[in-house]
Design a protein around this motif. Structure first.
Motif, PDB file in Angstrom:
ATOM      1  N   PHE A   6       0.826  -1.201   0.000  1.00  0.00           N
ATOM      2  CA  PHE A   6       0.000   0.000   0.000  1.00  0.00           C
ATOM      3  C   PHE A   6       0.863   1.254   0.000  1.00  0.00           C
ATOM      4  O   PHE A   6       0.609   2.202  -0.754  1.00  0.00           O
ATOM      5  CB  PHE A   6      -0.927  -0.010   1.224  1.00  0.00           C
ATOM      6  N   THR A   7       1.908   1.263   0.833  1.00  0.00           N
ATOM      7  CA  THR A   7       2.744   2.459   0.941  1.00  0.00           C
ATOM      8  C   THR A   7       3.487   2.738  -0.352  1.00  0.00           C
ATOM      9  O   THR A   7       3.569   3.878  -0.814  1.00  0.00           O
ATOM     10  CB  THR A   7       3.748   2.296   2.093  1.00  0.00           C
ATOM     11  N   ARG A   8       4.020   1.692  -0.962  1.00  0.00           N
ATOM     12  CA  ARG A   8       4.798   1.895  -2.193  1.00  0.00           C
ATOM     13  C   ARG A   8       3.911   2.272  -3.377  1.00  0.00           C
ATOM     14  O   ARG A   8       4.329   3.029  -4.249  1.00  0.00           O
ATOM     15  CB  ARG A   8       5.620   0.647  -2.503  1.00  0.00           C
ATOM     16  N   MET A   9       2.698   1.747  -3.415  1.00  0.00           N
ATOM     17  CA  MET A   9       1.806   2.092  -4.529  1.00  0.00           C
ATOM     18  C   MET A   9       1.178   3.459  -4.344  1.00  0.00           C
ATOM     19  O   MET A   9       0.781   4.105  -5.323  1.00  0.00           O
ATOM     20  CB  MET A   9       0.721   1.017  -4.665  1.00  0.00           C
ATOM     21  N   ALA A  10       1.073   3.929  -3.106  1.00  0.00           N
ATOM     22  CA  ALA A  10       0.423   5.212  -2.838  1.00  0.00           C
ATOM     23  C   ALA A  10       1.361   6.398  -2.969  1.00  0.00           C
ATOM     24  O   ALA A  10       0.900   7.538  -3.070  1.00  0.00           O
ATOM     25  CB  ALA A  10      -0.196   5.198  -1.436  1.00  0.00           C
ATOM     26  N   THR A  11       2.678   6.179  -2.963  1.00  0.00           N
ATOM     27  CA  THR A  11       3.643   7.275  -3.064  1.00  0.00           C
ATOM     28  C   THR A  11       4.331   7.207  -4.425  1.00  0.00           C
ATOM     29  O   THR A  11       5.095   6.292  -4.695  1.00  0.00           O
ATOM     30  CB  THR A  11       4.689   7.167  -1.943  1.00  0.00           C
ATOM     31  N   LYS A  12       4.053   8.188  -5.273  1.00  0.00           N
ATOM     32  CA  LYS A  12       4.559   8.153  -6.642  1.00  0.00           C
ATOM     33  C   LYS A  12       6.068   8.276  -6.722  1.00  0.00           C
ATOM     34  O   LYS A  12       6.701   7.712  -7.616  1.00  0.00           O
ATOM     35  CB  LYS A  12       3.900   9.270  -7.452  1.00  0.00           C
ATOM     36  N   ASP A  13       6.672   9.035  -5.798  1.00  0.00           N
ATOM     37  CA  ASP A  13       8.118   9.237  -5.892  1.00  0.00           C
ATOM     38  C   ASP A  13       8.903   8.007  -5.456  1.00  0.00           C
ATOM     39  O   ASP A  13      10.128   8.018  -5.510  1.00  0.00           O
ATOM     40  CB  ASP A  13       8.539  10.448  -5.059  1.00  0.00           C
ATOM     41  N   LEU A  14       8.215   6.949  -5.000  1.00  0.00           N
ATOM     42  CA  LEU A  14       8.904   5.703  -4.672  1.00  0.00           C
ATOM     43  C   LEU A  14       8.799   4.680  -5.793  1.00  0.00           C
ATOM     44  O   LEU A  14       9.173   3.531  -5.610  1.00  0.00           O
ATOM     45  CB  LEU A  14       8.333   5.104  -3.376  1.00  0.00           C
ATOM     46  N   HIS A  15       8.285   5.085  -6.946  1.00  0.00           N
ATOM     47  CA  HIS A  15       8.163   4.175  -8.078  1.00  0.00           C
ATOM     48  C   HIS A  15       9.498   4.114  -8.829  1.00  0.00           C
ATOM     49  O   HIS A  15       9.625   4.535  -9.966  1.00  0.00           O
ATOM     50  CB  HIS A  15       7.036   4.618  -9.014  1.00  0.00           C
ATOM     51  N   LYS A  16      10.491   3.569  -8.178  1.00  0.00           N
ATOM     52  CA  LYS A  16      11.825   3.429  -8.749  1.00  0.00           C
ATOM     53  C   LYS A  16      12.079   1.956  -9.050  1.00  0.00           C
ATOM     54  O   LYS A  16      11.323   1.091  -8.609  1.00  0.00           O
ATOM     55  CB  LYS A  16      12.868   3.962  -7.764  1.00  0.00           C
ATOM     56  N   PRO A  17      13.139   1.628  -9.816  1.00  0.00           N
ATOM     57  CA  PRO A  17      13.411   0.224 -10.129  1.00  0.00           C
ATOM     58  C   PRO A  17      13.491  -0.674  -8.905  1.00  0.00           C
ATOM     59  O   PRO A  17      12.903  -1.752  -8.878  1.00  0.00           O
ATOM     60  CB  PRO A  17      14.752   0.299 -10.865  1.00  0.00           C
ATOM     61  N   ILE A  18      14.197  -0.238  -7.858  1.00  0.00           N
ATOM     62  CA  ILE A  18      14.321  -1.072  -6.666  1.00  0.00           C
ATOM     63  C   ILE A  18      12.990  -1.169  -5.935  1.00  0.00           C
ATOM     64  O   ILE A  18      12.679  -2.196  -5.311  1.00  0.00           O
ATOM     65  CB  ILE A  18      15.422  -0.505  -5.732  1.00  0.00           C
TER      66      ILE A  18
ATOM     67  N   LEU B 204      10.807   5.019   3.281  1.00  0.00           N
ATOM     68  CA  LEU B 204       9.523   4.348   3.336  1.00  0.00           C
ATOM     69  C   LEU B 204       8.812   4.647   4.644  1.00  0.00           C
ATOM     70  O   LEU B 204       7.606   4.883   4.684  1.00  0.00           O
ATOM     71  CB  LEU B 204       9.711   2.840   3.169  1.00  0.00           C
ATOM     72  N   GLY B 205       9.561   4.663   5.744  1.00  0.00           N
ATOM     73  CA  GLY B 205       8.961   4.974   7.037  1.00  0.00           C
ATOM     74  C   GLY B 205       8.381   6.371   7.070  1.00  0.00           C
ATOM     75  O   GLY B 205       7.283   6.597   7.593  1.00  0.00           O
ATOM     76  N   ALA B 206       9.120   7.332   6.490  1.00  0.00           N
ATOM     77  CA  ALA B 206       8.623   8.710   6.450  1.00  0.00           C
ATOM     78  C   ALA B 206       7.363   8.812   5.601  1.00  0.00           C
ATOM     79  O   ALA B 206       6.414   9.511   5.961  1.00  0.00           O
ATOM     80  CB  ALA B 206       9.711   9.632   5.899  1.00  0.00           C
ATOM     81  N   LYS B 207       7.338   8.084   4.476  1.00  0.00           N
ATOM     82  CA  LYS B 207       6.164   8.129   3.609  1.00  0.00           C
ATOM     83  C   LYS B 207       4.964   7.475   4.283  1.00  0.00           C
ATOM     84  O   LYS B 207       3.832   7.909   4.110  1.00  0.00           O
ATOM     85  CB  LYS B 207       6.466   7.429   2.276  1.00  0.00           C
ATOM     86  N   LEU B 208       5.212   6.394   5.030  1.00  0.00           N
ATOM     87  CA  LEU B 208       4.119   5.741   5.748  1.00  0.00           C
ATOM     88  C   LEU B 208       3.518   6.685   6.781  1.00  0.00           C
ATOM     89  O   LEU B 208       2.296   6.777   6.934  1.00  0.00           O
ATOM     90  CB  LEU B 208       4.628   4.463   6.415  1.00  0.00           C
ATOM     91  N   LYS B 209       4.371   7.414   7.506  1.00  0.00           N
ATOM     92  CA  LYS B 209       3.877   8.397   8.473  1.00  0.00           C
ATOM     93  C   LYS B 209       3.110   9.514   7.768  1.00  0.00           C
ATOM     94  O   LYS B 209       2.098  10.012   8.274  1.00  0.00           O
ATOM     95  CB  LYS B 209       5.043   8.978   9.264  1.00  0.00           C
TER      96      LYS B 209
ATOM     97  N   CYS C 221       8.214  -4.114  -3.938  1.00  0.00           N
ATOM     98  CA  CYS C 221       6.776  -4.323  -3.950  1.00  0.00           C
ATOM     99  C   CYS C 221       6.443  -5.735  -4.425  1.00  0.00           C
ATOM    100  O   CYS C 221       5.548  -6.393  -3.873  1.00  0.00           O
ATOM    101  CB  CYS C 221       6.110  -3.285  -4.853  1.00  0.00           C
ATOM    102  N   ASN C 222       7.152  -6.224  -5.426  1.00  0.00           N
ATOM    103  CA  ASN C 222       6.916  -7.570  -5.915  1.00  0.00           C
ATOM    104  C   ASN C 222       7.308  -8.618  -4.880  1.00  0.00           C
ATOM    105  O   ASN C 222       6.670  -9.668  -4.766  1.00  0.00           O
ATOM    106  CB  ASN C 222       7.696  -7.805  -7.204  1.00  0.00           C
ATOM    107  N   LEU C 223       8.364  -8.330  -4.097  1.00  0.00           N
ATOM    108  CA  LEU C 223       8.738  -9.234  -3.007  1.00  0.00           C
ATOM    109  C   LEU C 223       7.612  -9.331  -1.987  1.00  0.00           C
ATOM    110  O   LEU C 223       7.317 -10.419  -1.476  1.00  0.00           O
ATOM    111  CB  LEU C 223      10.021  -8.742  -2.337  1.00  0.00           C
ATOM    112  N   ALA C 224       6.956  -8.205  -1.708  1.00  0.00           N
ATOM    113  CA  ALA C 224       5.827  -8.225  -0.786  1.00  0.00           C
ATOM    114  C   ALA C 224       4.671  -9.047  -1.352  1.00  0.00           C
ATOM    115  O   ALA C 224       4.007  -9.789  -0.621  1.00  0.00           O
ATOM    116  CB  ALA C 224       5.371  -6.797  -0.491  1.00  0.00           C
TER     117      ALA C 224
END
Length: 281
Positions: free
Chosen positions: A5-17, A261-266, A22-25
């Motif tokens: 949820f966090t990675r899909m909701a924050t656009k600036d985290l849509h990087k290769p890694i 990721l922690g900052a974005k989740l907050k 996200c796929n690992l999750a």
């Protein structure tokens, strides 16, 4: 689910890694659901999980797919991190988001192909010889074919990539120190990578080594199901629990420890109450 949820909701985290994280999750979530399916079958009809049945073929196949996908994702993350450090600036243009998505698709295709081989006919439903005791109706030769190469991949490749990352960071730190420059950043990165590598190895060892030992026992065992009950089946259930623990540990090691990721989740949590402050974070 929190990681996804966090990675899909924050656009600036849509990087290769981030695609790989996200796929690992998703892989860990798939493993948990497959394990839950097997657990429900065990609760409703314990005999089929001991003596084998056609009803166990699909759950075990999907469980295998999810485990293989998790292993391939962990290896892909290690390779991506190695390329990012080894190639430095050039890798930012070469390891793109589209190529990460292509790697994810290849991982899933390979995992589905190898994991669904029993559904395509490589099973021991119609034969008594070569039948797995722990994972009936799988065949022993199929388990060996799946376990040995993937255990080697899961341990050797991450070992090489993370050791190379540590060596590269140490060489750059020594080079900067020789030039009289500050090396605090490289020292901190080296410690962080070394600590993460140890956690990865310990988690993988604790999670998958007992399962591999069970496959080896299955291949060398000549006793029937009744003679092994209940000790060996308790061990089998423990191996499944350890694999589930691996699914819980992966987000902690790979994503939840990442400060961004922690900052974005907050930020997502306080978005409704203080939108301006969230945007600043």
């Amino acid at each position: 689910c929190t990681v996804i949820f966090t990675r899909m909701a924050t656009k600036d985290l849509h990087k290769p890694i981030s695609v790989l994280f996200c796929n690992l999750a998703f892989s860990d979530l798939f493993t948990s659901f497959s394990g839950f399916w097997i657990s429900m079958l065990f609760i409703t009809n314990p005999d089929i999980t001991i003596f084998g049945s056609k009803d166990m073929l699909a759950p075990y196949a999907f469980y295998t797919v999810s485990i293989l996908s998790t292993i391939y994702n962990l290896v892909s993350i290690g390779i991506e991190r190695y390329l990012a450090v080894a190639e430095s600036m050039r890798t930012r243009f070469r390891v793109t988001r589209n190529r990460s998505i292509a790697v994810v698709l290849i991982n899933w295709v390979l995992a589905f192909f190898l994991g669904c081989l029993p559904l395509m006919g490589w099973n021991c439903l119609q034969m008594e010889n070569n039948l797995s005791v722990l994972y009936s109706p799988f065949c022993v030769n199929y388990l060996i074919f799946i376990a040995i190469p993937n255990v080697v991949v899961a341990f050797i490749i991450p070992l090489f990539t993370y050791l190379r990352i540590i060596i590269i960071l140490r060489k750059r730190k020594l080079r900067m120190k020789a030039c009289g420059q500050a090396t605090g950043t490289y020292k901190s990165a080296e410690i962080q990578v070394a600590r993460t590598s140890i956690f990865i190895w310990l988690l993988a060892l604790i999670s998958y080594a007992p399962f591999f030992a069970g496959v080896i026992f299955d291949a060398t065992n000549h006793q029937c199901h009744i003679d092994l009950y209940p000790g060996v089946y308790i061990f089998r259930n423990c191996t499944a629990m350890l694999i589930t623990i691996n699914c819980l540990g992966n987000p902690i090691i790979y994503t939840l420890k990442v400060k961004t990721l922690g900052a974005k989740l907050k930020a997502l949590k306080c978005l409704s109450t203080n939108r301006i402050r969230a945007c600043t974070i």
